[in-house]
Each structure stands twice: as structure tokens, then as C-alpha cells.
Design a protein around this motif. Structure first.
Motif, mmCIF file in Angstrom:
data_model
loop_
_atom_site.group_PDB
_atom_site.id
_atom_site.type_symbol
_atom_site.label_atom_id
_atom_site.label_comp_id
_atom_site.label_asym_id
_atom_site.label_seq_id
_atom_site.Cartn_x
_atom_site.Cartn_y
_atom_site.Cartn_z
ATOM 1 N N SER A 257 -38.728 23.014 13.038
ATOM 2 C CA SER A 257 -39.795 23.777 13.699
ATOM 3 C C SER A 257 -39.210 24.694 14.765
ATOM 4 O O SER A 257 -39.609 25.857 14.888
ATOM 5 C CB SER A 257 -40.814 22.827 14.319
ATOM 6 O OG SER A 257 -41.397 22.011 13.333
ATOM 7 N N VAL A 258 -38.258 24.158 15.527
ATOM 8 C CA VAL A 258 -37.626 24.928 16.602
ATOM 9 C C VAL A 258 -36.789 26.077 16.018
ATOM 10 O O VAL A 258 -36.909 27.230 16.443
ATOM 11 C CB VAL A 258 -36.757 23.996 17.476
ATOM 12 C CG1 VAL A 258 -35.827 24.789 18.381
ATOM 13 C CG2 VAL A 258 -37.646 23.066 18.294
ATOM 14 N N GLY B 281 -38.992 28.688 14.317
ATOM 15 C CA GLY B 281 -39.708 29.479 15.314
ATOM 16 C C GLY B 281 -38.803 30.532 15.928
ATOM 17 O O GLY B 281 -39.205 31.684 16.139
ATOM 18 N N ALA B 282 -37.562 30.137 16.208
ATOM 19 C CA ALA B 282 -36.591 31.094 16.754
ATOM 20 C C ALA B 282 -36.391 32.256 15.779
ATOM 21 O O ALA B 282 -36.366 33.423 16.163
ATOM 22 C CB ALA B 282 -35.266 30.393 17.040
ATOM 23 N N ASP C 72 -38.410 33.238 13.134
ATOM 24 C CA ASP C 72 -39.640 34.030 12.921
ATOM 25 C C ASP C 72 -39.756 35.146 13.955
ATOM 26 O O ASP C 72 -40.222 36.251 13.648
ATOM 27 C CB ASP C 72 -40.890 33.138 13.055
ATOM 28 C CG ASP C 72 -41.126 32.251 11.835
ATOM 29 O OD1 ASP C 72 -40.525 32.494 10.775
ATOM 30 O OD2 ASP C 72 -41.921 31.293 11.973
ATOM 31 N N ASN C 73 -39.376 34.845 15.187
ATOM 32 C CA ASN C 73 -39.545 35.814 16.264
ATOM 33 C C ASN C 73 -38.300 36.664 16.481
ATOM 34 O O ASN C 73 -38.393 37.792 16.948
ATOM 35 C CB ASN C 73 -39.972 35.094 17.537
ATOM 36 C CG ASN C 73 -41.355 34.485 17.352
ATOM 37 O OD1 ASN C 73 -42.343 35.185 17.335
ATOM 38 N ND2 ASN C 73 -41.412 33.177 17.146
ATOM 39 N N PHE C 74 -37.135 36.135 16.119
ATOM 40 C CA PHE C 74 -35.910 36.940 16.199
ATOM 41 C C PHE C 74 -36.014 38.197 15.351
ATOM 42 O O PHE C 74 -35.652 39.294 15.797
ATOM 43 C CB PHE C 74 -34.700 36.109 15.743
ATOM 44 C CG PHE C 74 -33.494 36.953 15.435
ATOM 45 C CD1 PHE C 74 -32.769 37.558 16.463
ATOM 46 C CD2 PHE C 74 -33.102 37.181 14.126
ATOM 47 C CE1 PHE C 74 -31.676 38.365 16.171
ATOM 48 C CE2 PHE C 74 -32.010 37.983 13.831
ATOM 49 C CZ PHE C 74 -31.293 38.576 14.855
ATOM 50 N N VAL C 75 -36.494 38.062 14.124
ATOM 51 C CA VAL C 75 -36.506 39.230 13.224
ATOM 52 C C VAL C 75 -37.377 40.355 13.785
ATOM 53 O O VAL C 75 -37.057 41.541 13.616
ATOM 54 C CB VAL C 75 -36.962 38.883 11.777
ATOM 55 C CG1 VAL C 75 -35.969 37.920 11.139
ATOM 56 C CG2 VAL C 75 -38.376 38.309 11.722
#
Lengths: 212, 212
Positions: free
Chosen positions: A129-130, A133-134, A136-139
């Protein structure tokens, strides 16, 4: 068109590879940690990523389906456990883009892999999950800083099962598996389409929760 | 009711502290890295987190507004830069929950801080986007594994400005700042309300993009 497919021997990697092989204009370089692939590299090592890119030379797309995480209950989890996924699935995939952006051809694309566990968690997979999540938002953040028309997206596959036997009592508790063909289409769309900074969620909407 | 407020000397921490002081039933233990606070601790160190909890004894809520990230262009970013935010804002906040869950009273709550940069990125802050994304999804996954009625949420503040001068040409390019009072309410709701696993987005909807 040269495509580097990393994690080519995993469940997701095999799905992508079997589909990409059908296209004569795609020249695939397969990569894995220890499989029978064109190149060997572990994405948790920035040095091995650099060596991989140096061996490949010029390329047009990277599709990554590699990346591991620690699995186990939160009650027993340690900082060291958390760093398994941070170093591999999170930082490993970020390094593929951060290092690869200086080698990829103009208009090239990076496709990394997150997964439904960031938005629809199950027990024992906090590390996924961590890391997801990193990613998903990095891109999204990286997409506004990449130059030369270079794109980056994540594919977030739902519950992918190699040979589905119809049983609901899996770790994902009732989730209906997603179609392998749909998973492959998302990677193809990300790698060769027009969008950037996106998360392509290949989810089964009847049983997978889409978090707001 | 004992509340540990970490990052009490930062912009967000000061907003929370000034509001919590109004409630006689709340006994606040302030923490910062180097400020004039009850305790000193750097959340990027698991050892310092353990020492902090040992000094406090029993408590009912943790509100964390601490956590740093590297700021700079993606073109110049290195793996080492990325680990600034991974160790502090991501792993530091995860450790606050992972270690603190064994010390907190039944029915207690953890409130960590992400921020709009995961969903609405700006240039130069990829490290924030990655760390915030990790945190937004960590709280959801952790919430299904926490026991004894313990809750965990994130507050994701929008563009918070200490003294707003009405100028639009900030790094956040035109974003309308969010009200300090609304930020404080979200932390209070997270810490003392009923929900768990949530991200309370304190955003200005007219100029902040809510990503699907």
C-alpha cells in the motif's frame, strides 16, 4: 521501436510479454533478476539499473512489472521490513525513471506498476500500500518535470490470478479477478498512447473499491 | 486527555497548537527537532521516536505535523535526495504509528500529515509527492490492522500561507490559500472524531485539483 520489459518472468510480466510479441514493430529486451531473460538486473540497485541501460543503448519505452514488498501482519512489522518495498517497488521504480530519463529517446515512455492495494487494502500488505501510493503519485509529479516529450504512467492492476479456479476465499476476499487481456491493454496504452502522469487502474468495478 | 503534538513549532504545528490550547480537557505535550518544546525528537530516527514515547508514558492521541523533504528540480535529483523525504516524512510518520501503536491507550488516534502535492503536484517537489502518496495510502492499509479501537488518519492540507499577502505568483501558481481555522478543524476531527483510514483533504476547491 525498442522496449525494455523488466520483470518479464513474473505473472504480470508474462501477460505483457505474450501480447507484445504479436507486434512486429516492437523489439523487446527482457529483463529479470534471475530468469532466462536477455538481461539480468535487480531494480532495487541503482547501479544495476545504470548497467542495464548502458547495455541496452537507445530505447523508446520502459515497461516495469518488477518490484517486491514485505508481506506480513502490521503487529510484527519493523522498519527494516518496510524498507524492502521502499527500496524495490518504490525507489527501484523511481530510479528506473530518474536514471532512465537521460537515456531514453525523445517522446519515449516509462510505465511503472502500482496495484490496487494502495486504494483497496487487504491485511498483511501494508508495504505494498505504501509503495504503490508512492508510485501512484510519483508519476503525476514526475510528468510535469520530464522534458523532450517523455511520458510516465503507472498501471495499477487489480486482482490478477494466474489460473483462476473460481474460488472467492483468496487473500483479496471476494475480489473478482481482472482479465489478463485488459491488463495487457493498459500497459500498451500507457507505453504507446498519448497520456502522461496517469494511473491506469485495471480494476473489476463490481468488487474493487475505488477510493476517493 | 493527553495529546502528543509533534512539529509544534512549524507553520501547521503552530496553527494546531493555538487552537488545541483552548480546550481544558486536552493536555498537550509539544515536540520538535530543535524548538522550545516540552520534548525534542527527530521523527526520521526510530530511536528518538522510541525515547519520546518512553518519556511521555500513556497518551491518547498523536498529531504529527513534522516531516521534511528535498526540494529541487527532477533533472538534478538523486536517490540520496529522494531518501530525505522517505526517511523523514514517509518512514518517520509510519514509525510514529508502527512504534506508537504499542504504547497508545485503547481507542487512541494517530493523525499524520500529507499535503496537496501528492494529488496536485508543482515543479521541484517530487519528494513531497512521493512521501505524501505513501502516507495517504499507508493510513488506509494500517487502519484495517490496528487493534483496540486505535484509529489512524492523514490530514492533507492545501496551500497554507503564514501571512497571506494576496499574491498569486507563489510556487503553487495561483492556488488560493486554505483557512488556518479549517486546517485546525481537520486535525481535531481526525484526532477526536470517529473515522479511521481517511485522508482529510483541507483544500480550496476553486483552485486545487482533486485527482481521480
Amino acid at each position: 521501436m525498442k522496449v525494455i520489459l523488466i520483470g518479464a518472468t513474473g505473472i504480470i510480466g508474462k501477460i505483457i510479454l505474450s501480447q507484445l510479441k504479436k507486434y512486429e514493430d516492437i523489439d523487446i529486451v527482457t529483463v529479470s533478476r534471475k530468469g532466462n531473460t536477455d538481461l539480468i538486473a535487480d531494480i532495487s540497485s541503482a547501479e544495476q539499473i545504470r548497467e542495464m541501460y548502458a547495455k541496452v543503448g537507445k530505447f523508446d519505452a520502459v515497461i516495469n512489472a518488477a518490484g517486491e514488498c514485505w508481506i506480513g501482519p502490521f503487529a510484527e512489522m519493523t522498519e527494516e521490513n518496510m524498507y524492502v518495498g521502499i527500496k524495490s517497488k518504490a525507489m527501484g521504480q523511481i530510479n528506473l525513471v530518474m536514471i532512465g530519463k537521460d537515456y531514453i529517446n525523445d517522446g519515449g515512455s516509462f510505465t511503472v506498476t502500482s496495484g490496487f492495494l494502495s486504494d483497496d487494502p487487504i491485511k498483511g500488505t501494508i508495504n505494498y500500500s505504501v509503495a504503490n501510493g508512492a508510485i501512484d503519485n510519483f508519476v503525476f509529479a514526475a510528468s510535469i518535470e520530464l522534458k523532450r516529450g517523455i511520458r510516465v504512467n503507472a498501471v495499477s492492476p487489480g486482482w490478477v490470478v494466474e489460473n483462476y479456479d473460481g474460488k472467492m476465499n483468496s487473500p483479496a476476499v471476494g475480489q473478482y479477478p481482472v482479465s489478463h487481456d485488459k491488463v495487457a491493454h493498459a500497459y500498451y496504452k500507457s507505453a504507446f498512447g498519448y497520456l502522461t502522469g496517469q494511473v491506469f487502474r485495471v480494476w473489476e468495478p463490481s468488487t474493487q473499491y475505488i477510493r476517493k
